[in-house]
Design an enzyme around this catalytic site. Structure first.
Site, mmCIF file in Angstrom:
data_model
loop_
_atom_site.group_PDB
_atom_site.id
_atom_site.type_symbol
_atom_site.label_atom_id
_atom_site.label_comp_id
_atom_site.label_asym_id
_atom_site.label_seq_id
_atom_site.Cartn_x
_atom_site.Cartn_y
_atom_site.Cartn_z
ATOM 1 N N ARG A 82 0.834 -1.201 0.000
ATOM 2 C CA ARG A 82 0.000 0.000 0.000
ATOM 3 C C ARG A 82 0.872 1.255 0.000
ATOM 4 O O ARG A 82 0.476 2.295 0.510
ATOM 5 C CB ARG A 82 -0.912 0.014 1.219
ATOM 6 C CG ARG A 82 -0.156 -0.127 2.527
ATOM 7 C CD ARG A 82 -1.008 0.341 3.639
ATOM 8 N NE ARG A 82 -0.382 0.058 4.916
ATOM 9 C CZ ARG A 82 -0.911 0.400 6.053
ATOM 10 N NH1 ARG A 82 -2.061 1.030 6.073
ATOM 11 N NH2 ARG A 82 -0.312 0.131 7.177
ATOM 12 N N LYS A 98 2.163 6.493 1.426
ATOM 13 C CA LYS A 98 1.684 5.293 2.128
ATOM 14 C C LYS A 98 0.165 5.354 2.196
ATOM 15 O O LYS A 98 -0.392 6.333 2.711
ATOM 16 C CB LYS A 98 2.292 5.277 3.541
ATOM 17 C CG LYS A 98 2.020 4.035 4.345
ATOM 18 C CD LYS A 98 2.928 4.027 5.571
ATOM 19 C CE LYS A 98 2.599 2.889 6.514
ATOM 20 N NZ LYS A 98 3.485 2.915 7.696
ATOM 21 N N ASP A 108 -6.346 -3.821 1.014
ATOM 22 C CA ASP A 108 -7.011 -2.863 0.124
ATOM 23 C C ASP A 108 -6.065 -1.788 -0.395
ATOM 24 O O ASP A 108 -6.464 -0.905 -1.152
ATOM 25 C CB ASP A 108 -8.200 -2.206 0.846
ATOM 26 C CG ASP A 108 -7.775 -1.470 2.110
ATOM 27 O OD1 ASP A 108 -6.564 -1.422 2.413
ATOM 28 O OD2 ASP A 108 -8.663 -0.946 2.816
ATOM 29 N N GLY A 109 -4.814 -1.837 0.068
ATOM 30 C CA GLY A 109 -3.850 -0.845 -0.402
ATOM 31 C C GLY A 109 -4.012 0.531 0.230
ATOM 32 O O GLY A 109 -3.325 1.478 -0.124
ATOM 33 N N ARG A 147 15.401 -2.442 3.356
ATOM 34 C CA ARG A 147 15.198 -3.095 4.648
ATOM 35 C C ARG A 147 16.027 -4.371 4.718
ATOM 36 O O ARG A 147 16.482 -4.879 3.675
ATOM 37 C CB ARG A 147 13.715 -3.477 4.802
ATOM 38 C CG ARG A 147 12.762 -2.337 4.543
ATOM 39 C CD ARG A 147 11.477 -2.822 3.890
ATOM 40 N NE ARG A 147 10.636 -1.692 3.450
ATOM 41 C CZ ARG A 147 9.679 -1.145 4.175
ATOM 42 N NH1 ARG A 147 9.368 -1.652 5.347
ATOM 43 N NH2 ARG A 147 9.002 -0.115 3.716
ATOM 44 N N ASP A 166 11.243 -6.831 8.001
ATOM 45 C CA ASP A 166 10.815 -5.880 6.971
ATOM 46 C C ASP A 166 10.653 -4.478 7.541
ATOM 47 O O ASP A 166 10.481 -3.518 6.789
ATOM 48 C CB ASP A 166 9.508 -6.339 6.302
ATOM 49 C CG ASP A 166 8.435 -6.711 7.318
ATOM 50 O OD1 ASP A 166 8.694 -7.624 8.125
ATOM 51 O OD2 ASP A 166 7.369 -6.094 7.311
ATOM 52 N N ASP A 220 8.533 2.480 10.137
ATOM 53 C CA ASP A 220 7.259 1.779 10.312
ATOM 54 C C ASP A 220 6.729 1.876 11.725
ATOM 55 O O ASP A 220 7.062 1.085 12.604
ATOM 56 C CB ASP A 220 7.362 0.316 9.867
ATOM 57 C CG ASP A 220 6.845 0.169 8.439
ATOM 58 O OD1 ASP A 220 6.375 1.179 7.897
ATOM 59 O OD2 ASP A 220 6.911 -0.930 7.881
HETATM 60 P P1 AMP Z 1 3.260 -3.344 8.180
HETATM 61 O O1 AMP Z 1 2.651 -4.140 9.265
HETATM 62 O O2 AMP Z 1 2.623 -1.978 7.997
HETATM 63 O O3 AMP Z 1 4.744 -3.264 8.278
HETATM 64 O O4 AMP Z 1 2.897 -4.109 6.822
HETATM 65 C C1 AMP Z 1 3.319 -5.414 6.557
HETATM 66 C C2 AMP Z 1 3.020 -5.746 5.117
HETATM 67 O O5 AMP Z 1 1.618 -5.709 4.870
HETATM 68 C C3 AMP Z 1 3.647 -4.795 4.123
HETATM 69 O O6 AMP Z 1 4.020 -5.541 2.998
HETATM 70 C C4 AMP Z 1 2.514 -3.855 3.802
HETATM 71 O O7 AMP Z 1 2.666 -3.256 2.535
HETATM 72 C C5 AMP Z 1 1.322 -4.785 3.838
HETATM 73 N N1 AMP Z 1 0.067 -4.087 4.155
HETATM 74 C C6 AMP Z 1 -0.298 -3.544 5.337
HETATM 75 N N2 AMP Z 1 -1.522 -2.988 5.254
HETATM 76 C C7 AMP Z 1 -1.951 -3.175 3.982
HETATM 77 C C8 AMP Z 1 -3.133 -2.834 3.254
HETATM 78 N N3 AMP Z 1 -4.145 -2.175 3.834
HETATM 79 N N4 AMP Z 1 -3.195 -3.201 1.963
HETATM 80 C C9 AMP Z 1 -2.198 -3.865 1.371
HETATM 81 N N5 AMP Z 1 -1.064 -4.216 1.989
HETATM 82 C C10 AMP Z 1 -0.927 -3.882 3.274
HETATM 83 MG MG MG Z 2 6.261 -2.584 7.429
#
Ligand code: AMP
Ligand code: MG
Length: 493
Positions: A99, A119, A131-132, A189, A258, A268
């Site tokens: 996203r 983001k 949902d991105g 990362r 990540d 993050d």
């Molecule tokens: P995060 O927990 O924010 O570090 O996200 C972990 C992974 O999930 C990353 O690859 C993000 O891009 C993906 N991600 C988190 N929220 C969404 C979302 N609403 N739609 C698509 N990918 C997501």
């Molecule tokens: Mg992340």
């Protein structure tokens, strides 16, 4: 449309390059942000913009909204979603920007290079079930905490803008959607290396490592073994970073591989928070059942993550596998000592110590044990030590504390620096104001549910100068009442 693009581009001062988009195609996906229906600016970070040589004041509200929603991209950008993998709570997964869209790298007049990333900008090939999109409150949360961490002097990605999208995102309930513009030294990362070794093998990792060295550690290019030097530098930066978190009571909350940047920046901001009462086992993430990412476990997890990084570099460290392994192990094994040295140096400053003494570890540990016993407020307790009259509370009334204080003052008196100088050192290293979790939540609720940004703006102004005693912000010193305590923050962002 063309005229608006040109106006935005020329007047703001963008100087885009897209070096990451020149790396092998398997490292990313070329994709544009998905336009949103009714973008509206919530907050712009003019101070950050100025430090990047950008002028956002020339933009009308409409232009700023179009720009920071990604509805209109500045010219010369080549938007991509970066591919990466990650160990999440210990389990390996192929991920990628699900996203987020990197629109390019802004290069300042002095040649510094910063990723500009949206983001919450729509689905990408890495979105999996998501949902991105992003909700407003978590994006504002990232804005507050990242700016506070920056003001504390700790390396971090920063936040340039937040816009609402005019669209609703579905989480546990419908929420206002938003896009955050993140500025980072880069978004490379540990997980990027983990992805590339699996997707493109040793030669892919060599390409990525060379790129990383050129971008973040150019001085290493001349080393005898640049890849080993890279490993050691990343270890050193992470040891320093995690120490700085611990010194201000910060808990990252999701130290997955990540979410660990090779640049050494904090990245993050999910279920992260500053600790109020001191307890080394504190966890905020609602899904961290075993305390993997608790306050005191952060150095261990950092070392674990760095071992995953080292594994990806093995083919580059030495042609013979066993020798490569021995080199990596030696570097990873050095982490606890490097970390301990940083920690001790930082804690000495928090206690006004300019010199080193063999009894210092015990002096520090005794104080922390007493703070834990009395569940004393971490921030206020350290800040109070530099005042002539200590406030009356359980910690400072404890005879064991008085005994500690006698020992500490004796230690201070053995230095050639004056008490005044020690107190100054302490005030420079013990923040007065942090974005306490209950005050963050209060500001986010008002903004997200009531459309009222007064509390948010006041909190941002207060945390911008964390080492200053500002009487108008005295209320931010007050720890949460039991009813106000935020026990958990959620990943559902
Ligand atoms: P995060 O927990 O924010 O570090 O996200 C972990 C992974 O999930 C990353 O690859 C993000 O891009 C993906 N991600 C988190 N929220 C969404 C979302 N609403 N739609 C698509 N990918 C997501
Ligand atoms: Mg992340």
């Amino acid at each position: 449309m063309k005229t608006v693009t040109k106006t935005i581009n020329n007047s703001v001062g963008w100087r885009f390059d897209n070096s990451y988009a020149r790396l092998p195609e398997s490292f990313f996906a070329r994709i544009r942000p998905v336009p949103v229906c009714a973008p509206s600016v919530v907050i712009l970070n003019h101070a950050l913009a100025e430090s990047l040589g950008l002028d956002l004041r020339v933009l009308s509200k409409t232009e700023a909204a179009l720009l920071f929603s990604g509805n209109i991209l500045p010219e010369t950008t080549q938007p991509i979603a970066q591919a990466y993998a990650g160990h999440q709570f210990g389990s390996f997964t192929m991920l990628g920007d699900g996203r987020a869209i990197l629109i390019g790298e802004h290069v300042t007049a002095t040649g510094e290079r910063f990723d500009i990333q949206f983001k919450g900008s729509g689905r990408t090939p890495f979105s999996r079930q998501g949902d991105g999109r992003a909700a407003l409150a978590p994006m504002l949360r990232e804005y507050i905490i990242s700016e506070a961490i920056h003001a504390l002097g700790i390396p971090t990605t920063r936040s340039l803008a937040v816009v609402t999208t005019g669209e609703t995102v579905m989480r546990e309930m419908p929420l206002p959607g938003a896009i955050l513009t993140r500025v980072a030294a880069s978004h490379i990362r540990v997980g990027t290396f983990e992805y590339v070794i699996r997707k493109a093998g040793a030669e892919g990792v060599r390409t990525l490592a060379d790129y990383t060295i050129h971008r973040h550690y150019p001085e290493l290019a001349e080393s005898r073994n640049p890849y080993l030097a890279l490993l050691d530098c990343v270890i050193a930066r992470q040891a320093s970073l995690v120490t700085q978190w611990l010194l201000v009571g910060f808990i990252h909350g999701v130290m997955n591989t990540d979410n660990m940047a090779i640049s050494g920046e904090t990245i993050d901001f999910g279920p992260c928070a500053f600790m109020d009462e001191f307890d080394p086992q504190t966890v905020f993430s609602s899904i961290d059942y075993h305390g993997r990412y608790s306050y005191s476990n952060q150095s261990h997890v950092a070392q674990w993550n760095l071992a995953r990084f080292a594994e990806t570099l093995l083919p580059l460290l030495h042609p013979e596998q066993e020798k490569a392994l021995a080199l990596a192990e030696e570097s990873i094994r050095a982490f606890p000592d490097v970390f301990q040295n940083h920690w001790l140096a930082g804690m000495r400053k928090k206690l006004g110590l300019f010199t080193e003494d063999t009894g210092d570890v015990q002096l520090i540990e005794t104080l922390l044990t007493l703070m834990h016993k009395h569940r004393a407020d971490y921030t206020n307790s350290f800040r109070a030590l530099a005042s002539v009259n200590l406030p009356k509370n359980d910690l400072f009334n404890d005879p064991a504390f008085e005994a500690w204080r006698v020992q500490w003052q004796a230690r201070l008196s053995h230095q050639s620096e004056t008490m005044q100088m020690s107190f100054e050192l302490m005030r420079e290293n013990n923040p007065a104001i942090l974005p306490r979790n209950h005050r963050v939540e209060e500001a986010l609720t008002a903004a997200s549910e009531g459309g009222d940004y007064t509390l948010l703006n006041r909190l941002l102004a207060a945390v911008a100068e964390p080492y200053v005693d500002a009487p108008e912000y005295d209320d931010y010193h007050v720890p949460p009442l039991p009813s106000e305590r935020v026990q958990q923050t959620f990943c559902g962002t």
